[in-house]
Structures are given as structure tokens and as C-alpha cells.
Design an enzyme around this catalytic site. Structure first.
Site, short mmCIF file in Angstrom:
data_model
loop_
_atom_site.label_atom_id
_atom_site.label_comp_id
_atom_site.label_asym_id
_atom_site.label_seq_id
_atom_site.Cartn_x
_atom_site.Cartn_y
_atom_site.Cartn_z
N THR A 1 41.37 35.28 40.46
CA THR A 1 41.20 36.27 39.84
C THR A 1 41.24 35.98 38.33
O THR A 1 41.88 35.03 37.88
CB THR A 1 42.41 37.38 40.27
OG1 THR A 1 42.27 38.48 38.92
CG2 THR A 1 43.58 36.55 40.22
N LYS B 1 48.90 34.30 42.21
CA LYS B 1 47.38 33.65 42.43
C LYS B 1 47.62 32.43 41.41
O LYS B 1 46.50 31.49 41.62
CB LYS B 1 46.60 34.74 41.73
CG LYS B 1 46.42 35.84 42.77
CD LYS B 1 45.77 35.29 44.08
CE LYS B 1 44.24 35.28 44.03
NZ LYS B 1 43.73 34.78 45.12
N GLU C 1 42.99 37.73 36.38
CA GLU C 1 44.48 38.22 35.88
C GLU C 1 45.41 37.00 35.78
O GLU C 1 46.25 37.22 34.96
CB GLU C 1 45.05 38.90 36.97
CG GLU C 1 44.15 40.41 37.18
CD GLU C 1 44.75 41.45 37.86
OE1 GLU C 1 45.87 41.63 37.86
OE2 GLU C 1 44.18 42.21 38.53
N GLY D 1 54.79 46.09 32.96
CA GLY D 1 54.11 44.83 32.34
C GLY D 1 52.45 45.01 32.47
O GLY D 1 51.82 43.88 32.79
N LEU E 1 45.02 40.89 59.61
CA LEU E 1 44.99 42.21 59.61
C LEU E 1 46.23 42.86 59.08
O LEU E 1 46.93 43.60 60.01
CB LEU E 1 44.57 42.60 61.22
CG LEU E 1 43.19 42.12 61.58
CD1 LEU E 1 43.08 42.70 63.04
CD2 LEU E 1 41.95 42.18 60.84
N PHE F 1 38.27 43.65 51.74
CA PHE F 1 37.31 44.41 50.90
C PHE F 1 36.02 43.40 50.68
O PHE F 1 35.06 43.30 51.14
CB PHE F 1 37.85 44.76 49.63
CG PHE F 1 36.76 45.28 48.72
CD1 PHE F 1 35.59 45.95 48.69
CD2 PHE F 1 37.17 44.79 47.26
CE1 PHE F 1 34.80 46.36 47.89
CE2 PHE F 1 36.30 45.32 46.17
CZ PHE F 1 35.26 46.03 46.51
N ALA G 1 50.95 35.95 38.80
CA ALA G 1 51.75 34.77 38.95
C ALA G 1 51.75 33.83 40.16
O ALA G 1 51.42 32.60 40.42
CB ALA G 1 53.15 35.18 38.92
N ASN H 1 40.37 52.95 31.87
CA ASN H 1 40.57 53.76 32.98
C ASN H 1 40.24 55.09 32.57
O ASN H 1 39.86 55.88 33.48
CB ASN H 1 42.14 53.65 33.28
CG ASN H 1 42.52 52.07 33.91
OD1 ASN H 1 41.60 51.27 34.15
ND2 ASN H 1 43.74 51.86 33.74
N ALA I 1 44.78 37.22 50.89
CA ALA I 1 45.59 37.36 50.01
C ALA I 1 46.49 38.75 50.12
O ALA I 1 45.77 39.66 50.45
CB ALA I 1 45.33 37.26 48.52
N TYR J 1 51.77 39.65 41.27
CA TYR J 1 50.49 39.23 41.96
C TYR J 1 49.74 38.14 41.08
O TYR J 1 49.17 37.03 41.63
CB TYR J 1 49.54 40.62 41.80
CG TYR J 1 48.10 39.95 42.20
CD1 TYR J 1 47.81 39.56 43.14
CD2 TYR J 1 47.26 40.53 41.14
CE1 TYR J 1 46.40 39.27 43.70
CE2 TYR J 1 45.83 39.69 41.57
CZ TYR J 1 45.43 39.50 42.82
OH TYR J 1 43.92 39.24 43.02
P1 NAD Z 1 42.14 42.83 50.19
O1 NAD Z 1 43.36 43.14 49.99
O2 NAD Z 1 41.14 43.78 50.31
O3 NAD Z 1 42.01 41.89 51.54
C1 NAD Z 1 42.68 40.69 51.60
C2 NAD Z 1 42.55 40.24 52.98
O4 NAD Z 1 43.27 39.45 53.41
C3 NAD Z 1 42.90 41.61 54.34
O5 NAD Z 1 42.05 41.62 55.24
C4 NAD Z 1 44.10 40.91 54.72
O6 NAD Z 1 44.52 41.36 56.17
C5 NAD Z 1 44.15 39.55 54.83
N1 NAD Z 1 45.38 38.69 54.60
C6 NAD Z 1 46.66 39.17 53.94
N2 NAD Z 1 47.62 38.48 54.18
C7 NAD Z 1 46.94 37.47 55.10
C8 NAD Z 1 47.75 36.29 55.74
N3 NAD Z 1 49.04 36.04 55.75
N4 NAD Z 1 47.13 35.70 56.73
C9 NAD Z 1 45.72 36.04 56.95
N5 NAD Z 1 45.14 37.04 56.47
C10 NAD Z 1 45.64 37.83 55.40
O7 NAD Z 1 41.60 42.11 48.86
P2 NAD Z 1 40.47 41.84 47.95
O8 NAD Z 1 40.44 42.81 47.14
O9 NAD Z 1 39.10 41.67 49.26
O10 NAD Z 1 40.60 40.33 47.67
C11 NAD Z 1 40.07 39.01 48.10
C12 NAD Z 1 40.49 37.99 47.22
O11 NAD Z 1 39.71 38.07 46.13
C13 NAD Z 1 41.98 37.95 46.87
O12 NAD Z 1 42.34 36.33 47.11
C14 NAD Z 1 41.98 38.25 45.62
O13 NAD Z 1 42.96 37.76 44.82
C15 NAD Z 1 40.62 37.95 45.19
N6 NAD Z 1 40.08 38.79 43.95
C16 NAD Z 1 40.05 39.96 44.06
C17 NAD Z 1 39.54 40.88 43.17
C18 NAD Z 1 39.63 42.45 43.26
O14 NAD Z 1 38.93 43.09 42.23
N7 NAD Z 1 39.60 42.85 44.55
C19 NAD Z 1 39.16 40.47 42.07
C20 NAD Z 1 39.15 38.84 41.66
C21 NAD Z 1 39.76 38.11 42.66
#
Ligand code: NAD
Length: 329
Positions: free
Chosen positions: A131, A160, A133, A289, A36, A12, A158, A255, A84, A156
Site C-alpha cells: 500500500t 505493511k 500508506e 493518527g 476466510l 476484495f 506499520a 472525503n 492481509a 495497519y
Molecule cells: P480484504 O480485507 O478485502 O481481503 C483480505 C483477504 O485476506 C480476505 O479474503 C481474508 O480472508 C484474507 N486473510 C486475512 N488474514 C488471512 C490469513 N491469516 N491467512 C489467509 N488469508 C487471510 O483486503 P483487500 O482490500 O482486498 O487488500 C488486499 C491486499 O492489497 C492487502 O495486502 C492490502 O494491504 C493491499 N492493498 C489494498 C488496498 C485497498 O485500497 N483495498 C490498497 C493498496 C494495497
């Protein structure tokens, strides 16, 4: 020419970031590594996939030996690390995969950076995207600052928090040049529809139940994904080494309120009777939790780097709903 490695670029936030960098920095090579998982989709990147400054490599970040080869072959100068496992509910069902990807995967990239850069860190950067969190939960008052002690509650958060600690440990121990940002909940186009906002939008459009945990009064701070990208861009280019920045949208919404806003807007956009979909709301057992409230103090990034969110929640959510309606109807 800079060679920037973005991890998780098919997800995303990562796909928004890759598109932004490929379009805005033609003098940078953007190398996207992603293995992927269910959350990654190369369709998110169609508009830039043929650009000369973009390259995709399907790669698991946990494979240290392959990661190291990529760093050397692609002459990587800087990393923006987003890959992640990111969904709290999945972390409750399968905490091991979160420890593996988020902790060991981050460690693998840190070590690959250190070794391939041969301890010569001039003009190098490892930017870790994290994050809010990690800070745990708030009562009715107060905001998370960069000095709030870590107190994660879900597997999750923990995982991060642990990855953040490893990133700082590499700075303290080896002087690896790092920055970290901790951001609140993102929303926008291209989000996998298991997360709250796209799930609710999908279910309202398709007349399916809208599942709300517990009493629905849990509060999150919501940030439009493009505002997160502008913050990452600023931090990547302008932050001093070793810094941490909190990023938030000043949009604390429960929510229950989210569900009501989405119902009102979607029913109107689809020409349905006003609030027809309110009957779809279904309260379900609370998440284990479940943190009560998150809220962010973003004054540090505002004062030091001049960042502010540009999208009001009203504008961002309209753009998001329109994108999903266009995709799904
Ligand atoms: P997401 O789940 O949409 O995308 C994660 C991407 O990582 C995916 O494309 C997946 O294929 C890839 N991935 C997962 N495991 C992998 C691995 N072992 N090797 C290579 N690629 C791998 O996540 P997101 O919502 O886009 O979040 C991206 C980052 O931002 C994360 O680190 C998340 O902790 C952080 N974050 C997200 C939010 C949120 O609201 N979505 C808020 C703050 C921080």
C-alpha cells in the site's frame, strides 16, 4: 504449466485478481489460499469456482508448516501475496492481529518459498502487494515516489511497511526473486462495506447516516480495482526482479467530495429528489493518527511497463454504484 499461488483471493482485490488470472491464463493453475476472515467471501468467486485451472485451499498464511506443505504439494512456482488484515480502523482497535497476519504471515510465506524452492530460484517469483500508506502523509503538495522514505502512522501501515522490509530482506539476504507494488486506495464491486466508498454507498441507499471523520478534508488517491489488477498483471509478467512500483489513479479526492459525488449520483439513480441525501452527512470525531493526504507518482510503472489507469473516477464510480444498487435493492 505454471502454478501460481494467490493469497487472500477471497477478499476484495484478491477475488478480482483470481478471476482475471483464471480466465486469462488457462495454462496456469491458480491456487487460492485464504482463511476466510470476515473480509473473505467465496461468493466473490462463484463464476470461476468450477474451472479446471482453479483450486481453493482454506489456509491461514501464518501457519508456516502447512504453508510449506502447500508449496511442495502444489509445486508452486510463483506467489502473488495479498492476504492481509486491511482496515485501518480495525488496526487501531487490535494492532496484534495486524502484526500477526501482515508481518508474521508474510514471513511464513517468504520462508515457505525459500525452503520449498530449495534456493533454486530460476523462473520463480514472490510478488508482494502493498500500500501507499507505508509512506505516511503528505502536505498540500508533492507525490509519493518509490524513493519516498517509509513513515507509517497507523498500526495497519506499520505492519505493511514491516512486511515490505521483510520481502526486501529476503531479496538482499537470500536473493529470493521478489517484486513489490505500493498502490493507492482501491474502490469497486465486491469490497467489504466497512471501507469508505462501499460504506457511504450502502448508507445512502439505506438512508442511514454517512459518517465523515474530522472536517472531511482528508485526501486520498482513488483507483478502480480493475486498473490495479491490470497493473499487477503487467508487473507479474514483465517486471525485473527486485523492483518496486507505485500504482495510483491520478484521482485526488477529499472525503467530503466523495460523499457529495455519491449522494448526487445515487439520489439520481434511485429517482430521489436531487441531493435529498445530503442531510445524512454526519461529522464524527477524527480517526486517531489520521493521515492528511496521499498522492502517487506512477511515472515509473508508466515509463517502464507502459501501464496507465483506464477508468476515470466518473466511470469507475458509476460501475461501482450500479453494482451495489443491484446487490442491495
Ligand atoms: P480484504 O480485507 O478485502 O481481503 C483480505 C483477504 O485476506 C480476505 O479474503 C481474508 O480472508 C484474507 N486473510 C486475512 N488474514 C488471512 C490469513 N491469516 N491467512 C489467509 N488469508 C487471510 O483486503 P483487500 O482490500 O482486498 O487488500 C488486499 C491486499 O492489497 C492487502 O495486502 C492490502 O494491504 C493491499 N492493498 C489494498 C488496498 C485497498 O485500497 N483495498 C490498497 C493498496 C494495497
Amino acid at each position: 504449466m505454471k502454478n501460481v499461488l494467490i493469497t487472500g483471493g477471497a477478499g476484495f482485490i484478491g477475488s478480482h485478481l483470481v478471476k482475471f488470472f483464471v480466465k486469462n491464463y488457462p495454462d496456469c493453475n491458480i491456487i487460492n489460499i485464504d482463511n476466510l476472515t470476515y473480509a473473505g467471501d467465496l461468493n466473490n468467486l462463484r463464476e470461476i469456482e468450477d474451472q479446471p485451472n482453479y483450486r481453493f485451499i482454506k489456509q491461514d498464511i501464518c501457519d508456516f508448516s502447512e504453508a510449506k506443505k502447500i508449496f511442495i504439494k502444489e509445486k508452486i512456482d510463483s506467489v502473488i501475496h495479498l492476504a492481509a488484515e486491511s482496515h485501518v480502523d480495525r488496526s487501531i482497535l487490535d494492532p496484534f492481529s495486524f502484526a500477526k497476519t501482515n508481518v508474521l504471515g508474510t514471513l511464513s510465506l517468504l520462508q515457505a518459498s525459500k525452503i520449498s524452492w530449495k534456493d533454486n530460484f530460476k523462473n520463480k517469483l514472490f510478488y508482494h502487494v502493498s500500500t501507499d500508506e507505508v509512506y505516511g502523509t503528505l502536505g498540500e503538495k508533492g507525490l509519493f515516489t518509490e524513493n519516498t522514505p517509509y513513515d507509517p502512522h497507523s498500526p495497519y501501515s506499520a505492519s505493511k511497511a514491516s512486511s515490505d522490509h521483510f520481502v526486501r530482506a529476503f531479496y538482499d539476504t537470500y536473493k529470493l526473486p521478489i517484486v513489490i507494488s505500493n498502490c493507492s486506495n482501491n474502490y469497486g464491486p465486491y469490497q467489504y462495506p466497512e471501507k469508505l466508498i462501499p460504506l457511504f454507498i450502502n448508507n445512502i441507499i439505506n438512508n442511514n447516516p454517512i459518517p465523515i471523520y474530522g472536517d472531511g478534508n482528508n485526501i486520498r488517491d482513488w483507483l478502480y480495482v480493475k486498473d490495479h489488477i491490470s497493473a499487477i498483471d503487467l508487473i507479474f509478467h514483465n517486471s525485473k526482479i527486485g523492483k518496486t512500483y507505485n500504482i495510483g489513479g491520478n484521482n485526488e479526492i477529499s472525503n467530503n467530495e466523495i460523499a457529495k459525488i455519491l449522494i448526487k449520483k445515487i439520489d439520481k439513480k434511485l429517482g430521489r429528489k436531487s441531493n435529498k441525501s445530503i442531510k445524512l452527512i454526519k461529522y464524527v470525531d477524527d480517526r486517531l493518527g489520521h493521515d492528511k493526504r496521499y498522492a502517487i507518482d506512477s511515472s515509473k510503472i508508466k515509463n517502464e511497463l507502459g501501464w496507465e489507469p483506464k477508468y476515470t473516477f466518473d466511470r469507475g464510480i458509476d460501475k461501482t454504484i450500479d453494482w451495489y444498487i443491484n446487490k442491495l435493492t
